[in-house]
Write a protein that holds these residues in place. Sequence first.
Motif, PDB file in Angstrom:
ATOM      1  N   ALA A 170      19.057  74.162 -27.371  1.00 36.48           N
ATOM      2  CA  ALA A 170      18.944  74.188 -25.915  1.00 36.48           C
ATOM      3  C   ALA A 170      20.032  75.064 -25.311  1.00 36.48           C
ATOM      4  O   ALA A 170      21.177  75.064 -25.758  1.00 36.48           O
ATOM      5  CB  ALA A 170      19.034  72.768 -25.354  1.00 36.48           C
ATOM      6  N   GLU A 171      19.649  75.812 -24.277  1.00 37.54           N
ATOM      7  CA  GLU A 171      20.589  76.662 -23.561  1.00 37.54           C
ATOM      8  C   GLU A 171      21.078  76.028 -22.270  1.00 37.54           C
ATOM      9  O   GLU A 171      22.109  76.435 -21.737  1.00 37.54           O
ATOM     10  CB  GLU A 171      19.927  78.010 -23.259  1.00 37.54           C
ATOM     11  N   GLY A 231      15.142  76.203 -23.543  1.00 36.40           N
ATOM     12  CA  GLY A 231      15.552  76.795 -24.801  1.00 36.40           C
ATOM     13  C   GLY A 231      14.403  77.521 -25.473  1.00 36.40           C
ATOM     14  O   GLY A 231      13.339  77.732 -24.874  1.00 36.40           O
TER      15      GLY A 231
END
Length: 316
Positions: free
Chosen positions: A192-193, A232
């Motif tokens: 995940a970003e 993400g």
Amino acid sequence: MTATPPRDKDEGRDPSARVYAPDFLTDLFRNPLDPGYADAAARRAAAPPSRMRRMLARPVGVVVLLVIGFLFAVAYRETMAEEPGRAKARAGLIAEIKQREAETDRLTARADQLREEVGRQRDAALSGSQASRLRNLEAGTGLGRVRGDGVVVRLADAESDRDAVTGAGAGPSRVLYSDLQKVANALWAAGAEAVAINGQRLTATSTIRSAGEAILVDYRPVTSPYQVTAIGPGSMRDRFDDSRAADLMRDVARTTGLSFGVKNADGLTLPAAPQPRLRYAEPSVSPSPSGSGVAGSTSPGPSGSGTSSSPSGGGR
């Protein structure tokens, strides 16, 4: 001449005539009533109380009952007399909490507006490449709003407690703060970003903890159902499903009745996190002159100047 050993006093007696003491539990079950009650009843039957004593016992009993009833009435009256005050104080605290929450939301919205204005002014003052690099840094640190495709993990408390006799009610039937921690960490590990919980963006300094029965994300309360949103890559969903946290939450959902679900989502928008309050450590120079040899002064460091053993500042 040898002395004859003394004979046992029970020797020569009939073994069947020997008397054994009864077992305590057996005697207790055979005669559950204490003998004192039977003795008291026998004495009362042999010498009944006088007529004067019987006449005095009734008024005394009535007086005792009246006194007890009066005490209960006074206690009830005092409790009910204090109830309006407690209810008023509780209502006042609830109103103040709601007022503070509304004020906090208003200030937060105002801070977001000012932040967007600062961002526009900054982009106008900087060149295109510098502004783009700064926006990317803000998005990576959680200080900028981001948009993209990702995953939404939904957790909700059980509607009601199950029957503990059947074994289906083992474990808490409410989502714990540790559950949100596990899900958020698993999403980060899955690539995940950006992650947010009920609209609260997570950063490197975010905290997920409990205060009583409430769950706080960066000191802001969140309630069930909990939406853990993550942006993400496309493989994030599969990697999260294979994680240990997802297996644990699926098992907890089967055991306790919690609601747990994962779905893909397109076009997600995660808000920016509030600006952090950063503090930096600064070296504290010792006031003692060099070479004075004062007791308790620290030895000089590599640069030759005396420094204290611990910095005066602290990490955030």
